[in-house]
Design a protein around this motif. Sequence first.
Motif, PDB file in Angstrom:
ATOM      1  N   TRP A  79       0.816  -1.215   0.000  1.00  0.00           N
ATOM      2  CA  TRP A  79       0.000   0.000   0.000  1.00  0.00           C
ATOM      3  C   TRP A  79       0.848   1.264   0.000  1.00  0.00           C
ATOM      4  CZ3 TRP A  79      -5.252  -0.733  -0.213  1.00  0.00           C
ATOM      5  CH2 TRP A  79      -5.702  -2.040   0.063  1.00  0.00           C
ATOM      6  N   ILE A  80       2.135   1.152   0.379  1.00  0.00           N
ATOM      7  CA  ILE A  80       2.930   2.362   0.586  1.00  0.00           C
ATOM      8  C   ILE A  80       4.129   2.480  -0.342  1.00  0.00           C
ATOM      9  CG2 ILE A  80       2.232   2.577   3.004  1.00  0.00           C
ATOM     10  CD1 ILE A  80       4.850   1.297   3.835  1.00  0.00           C
ATOM     11  N   VAL A  81       4.570   1.384  -0.957  1.00  0.00           N
ATOM     12  CA  VAL A  81       5.711   1.453  -1.870  1.00  0.00           C
ATOM     13  C   VAL A  81       5.243   2.055  -3.187  1.00  0.00           C
ATOM     14  CG1 VAL A  81       7.453   0.140  -3.128  1.00  0.00           C
ATOM     15  CG2 VAL A  81       6.843  -0.522  -0.798  1.00  0.00           C
ATOM     16  N   PRO A  82       5.849   3.164  -3.614  1.00  0.00           N
ATOM     17  CA  PRO A  82       5.386   3.825  -4.847  1.00  0.00           C
ATOM     18  C   PRO A  82       5.430   2.886  -6.049  1.00  0.00           C
ATOM     19  CG  PRO A  82       6.912   5.236  -3.630  1.00  0.00           C
ATOM     20  CD  PRO A  82       6.947   3.900  -2.965  1.00  0.00           C
ATOM     21  N   VAL A  83       4.573   3.154  -6.987  1.00  0.00           N
ATOM     22  CA  VAL A  83       4.416   2.435  -8.254  1.00  0.00           C
ATOM     23  C   VAL A  83       3.738   1.084  -8.046  1.00  0.00           C
ATOM     24  CG1 VAL A  83       5.513   1.564 -10.343  1.00  0.00           C
ATOM     25  CG2 VAL A  83       6.425   3.616  -9.237  1.00  0.00           C
ATOM     26  N   VAL A  84       4.360   0.187  -7.259  1.00  0.00           N
ATOM     27  CA  VAL A  84       3.756  -1.139  -7.083  1.00  0.00           C
ATOM     28  C   VAL A  84       2.443  -1.055  -6.300  1.00  0.00           C
ATOM     29  CG1 VAL A  84       5.958  -2.339  -7.229  1.00  0.00           C
ATOM     30  CG2 VAL A  84       5.087  -1.655  -4.986  1.00  0.00           C
ATOM     31  N   ASN A  85       2.252   0.056  -5.567  1.00  0.00           N
ATOM     32  CA  ASN A  85       0.981   0.195  -4.844  1.00  0.00           C
ATOM     33  C   ASN A  85      -0.189   0.479  -5.785  1.00  0.00           C
ATOM     34  OD1 ASN A  85       1.519   2.835  -5.543  1.00  0.00           O
ATOM     35  ND2 ASN A  85       1.296   3.665  -3.478  1.00  0.00           N
ATOM     36  N   LEU A  86       0.100   0.582  -7.085  1.00  0.00           N
ATOM     37  CA  LEU A  86      -0.966   0.767  -8.063  1.00  0.00           C
ATOM     38  C   LEU A  86      -1.626  -0.550  -8.452  1.00  0.00           C
ATOM     39  CD1 LEU A  86       0.706   3.395 -10.433  1.00  0.00           C
ATOM     40  CD2 LEU A  86      -0.893   3.806  -8.549  1.00  0.00           C
ATOM     41  N   TRP A  87      -0.981  -1.686  -8.111  1.00  0.00           N
ATOM     42  CA  TRP A  87      -1.604  -2.961  -8.497  1.00  0.00           C
ATOM     43  C   TRP A  87      -1.492  -4.071  -7.460  1.00  0.00           C
ATOM     44  CZ3 TRP A  87       3.052  -1.520 -10.975  1.00  0.00           C
ATOM     45  CH2 TRP A  87       4.137  -2.368 -10.761  1.00  0.00           C
ATOM     46  N   ILE A  88      -0.514  -4.027  -6.544  1.00  0.00           N
ATOM     47  CA  ILE A  88      -0.332  -5.154  -5.630  1.00  0.00           C
ATOM     48  C   ILE A  88      -1.518  -5.364  -4.691  1.00  0.00           C
ATOM     49  CG2 ILE A  88       0.981  -5.858  -3.578  1.00  0.00           C
ATOM     50  CD1 ILE A  88       3.493  -5.474  -5.071  1.00  0.00           C
ATOM     51  N   PRO A  89      -2.093  -4.329  -4.054  1.00  0.00           N
ATOM     52  CA  PRO A  89      -3.243  -4.598  -3.173  1.00  0.00           C
ATOM     53  C   PRO A  89      -4.399  -5.281  -3.895  1.00  0.00           C
ATOM     54  CG  PRO A  89      -2.338  -2.432  -2.713  1.00  0.00           C
ATOM     55  CD  PRO A  89      -1.663  -2.917  -3.959  1.00  0.00           C
ATOM     56  N   ARG A  90      -4.744  -4.797  -5.081  1.00  0.00           N
ATOM     57  CA  ARG A  90      -5.798  -5.469  -5.845  1.00  0.00           C
ATOM     58  C   ARG A  90      -5.363  -6.886  -6.210  1.00  0.00           C
ATOM     59  NH1 ARG A  90      -6.661  -7.318 -10.607  1.00  0.00           N
ATOM     60  NH2 ARG A  90      -8.772  -7.437 -11.499  1.00  0.00           N
ATOM     61  N   GLY A  91      -4.093  -7.038  -6.563  1.00  0.00           N
ATOM     62  CA  GLY A  91      -3.589  -8.357  -6.920  1.00  0.00           C
ATOM     63  C   GLY A  91      -3.699  -9.347  -5.776  1.00  0.00           C
ATOM     64  N   MET A  92      -3.471  -8.896  -4.552  1.00  0.00           N
ATOM     65  CA  MET A  92      -3.602  -9.780  -3.398  1.00  0.00           C
ATOM     66  C   MET A  92      -5.042 -10.230  -3.211  1.00  0.00           C
ATOM     67  SD  MET A  92      -1.042  -8.381  -0.433  1.00  0.00           S
ATOM     68  CE  MET A  92      -1.713  -6.735  -0.436  1.00  0.00           C
ATOM     69  N   VAL A  93      -5.978  -9.290  -3.350  1.00  0.00           N
ATOM     70  CA  VAL A  93      -7.394  -9.633  -3.200  1.00  0.00           C
ATOM     71  C   VAL A  93      -7.815 -10.607  -4.300  1.00  0.00           C
ATOM     72  CG1 VAL A  93      -9.736  -8.721  -3.258  1.00  0.00           C
ATOM     73  CG2 VAL A  93      -7.963  -7.475  -2.033  1.00  0.00           C
ATOM     74  N   ALA A  94      -7.404 -10.332  -5.543  1.00  0.00           N
ATOM     75  CA  ALA A  94      -7.756 -11.217  -6.654  1.00  0.00           C
ATOM     76  C   ALA A  94      -7.144 -12.597  -6.471  1.00  0.00           C
ATOM     77  CB  ALA A  94      -7.289 -10.596  -7.970  1.00  0.00           C
ATOM     78  N   ASP A  95      -5.908 -12.656  -5.992  1.00  0.00           N
ATOM     79  CA  ASP A  95      -5.234 -13.939  -5.790  1.00  0.00           C
ATOM     80  C   ASP A  95      -5.959 -14.788  -4.758  1.00  0.00           C
ATOM     81  OD1 ASP A  95      -2.933 -15.815  -5.984  1.00  0.00           O
ATOM     82  OD2 ASP A  95      -2.541 -15.131  -3.939  1.00  0.00           O
ATOM     83  N   VAL A  96      -6.436 -14.152  -3.694  1.00  0.00           N
ATOM     84  CA  VAL A  96      -7.165 -14.875  -2.655  1.00  0.00           C
ATOM     85  C   VAL A  96      -8.414 -15.534  -3.239  1.00  0.00           C
ATOM     86  CG1 VAL A  96      -8.629 -14.523  -0.635  1.00  0.00           C
ATOM     87  CG2 VAL A  96      -6.338 -13.550  -0.683  1.00  0.00           C
ATOM     88  N   HIS A  97      -9.168 -14.786  -4.025  1.00  0.00           N
ATOM     89  CA  HIS A  97     -10.414 -15.331  -4.576  1.00  0.00           C
ATOM     90  C   HIS A  97     -10.132 -16.430  -5.599  1.00  0.00           C
ATOM     91  CE1 HIS A  97     -14.681 -15.257  -5.547  1.00  0.00           C
ATOM     92  NE2 HIS A  97     -14.345 -15.313  -6.827  1.00  0.00           N
TER      93      HIS A  97
END
Length: 226
Positions: free
Chosen positions: A121-139
């Motif tokens: 959530w806080i690392v620039p650039v990667v915070n544009l997709w990693i949080p959503r990616g984690m949620v998608a990966d879980v599902h």
Amino acid sequence: MEKDSPLPVPASDPRPLRGAARLAVVALALAGVAWAARAVWHIRLAMAGEPASGPPDQGDGVHRPLNALENSYHLVDSVGGAVTAVCAIVFLLWLDRLRDNARSLSGAEPRYHHLWLFLGWIVPVVNLWIPRGMVADVHRSVFPDRRLPAVVNWWWGLWLAGLAGGVGLIYADSTDEVIARAYNGVWPLLAADLVIVAAAATAALMVRTLTAAQQERVDEVARTDS
């Protein structure tokens, strides 16, 4: 109707999820109320107009005494910031439990390391997709044959919109500078407030949707075991 994959044997018993989900929904609702209150105070400041003495921050380190309305905005802003921080913690606790249960149900390790649960959530650039990616990966790890619920994309789009423009969830301006914005151009502030309230509401719906889906699989596994 899409057919789900065969039920895997859980590596360990899933942890209770409904309680964490309820807390996350309540926290998101409170965060939405807090940002709605900010919007109300932005409107009040715009309607009151800037005092003849000028903005609170007058430059060169000079700050004039605040009036009653400006003082109350500082309070609303501080309470809203605290509520948002608590909401973030409760949401991450829910997501952490969702990830653990997904690993238990699918037998597969999450795509993203546990540290990304926080750093994502806080690392620039990667915070544009990693949080959503984690949620998608879980599902997808639990339901590989199901489409990702549309609410996940709605939530993430609104979240990114709330970050954009420097007036939303993260901005460099001080509270006094935001007050000056409200006096001189309130519409960008109100637009950001509206997007963030919508993002909180959509996040709450996402929590309910993903929790219900995962709980459905937990119940199926329990019935199979019995």
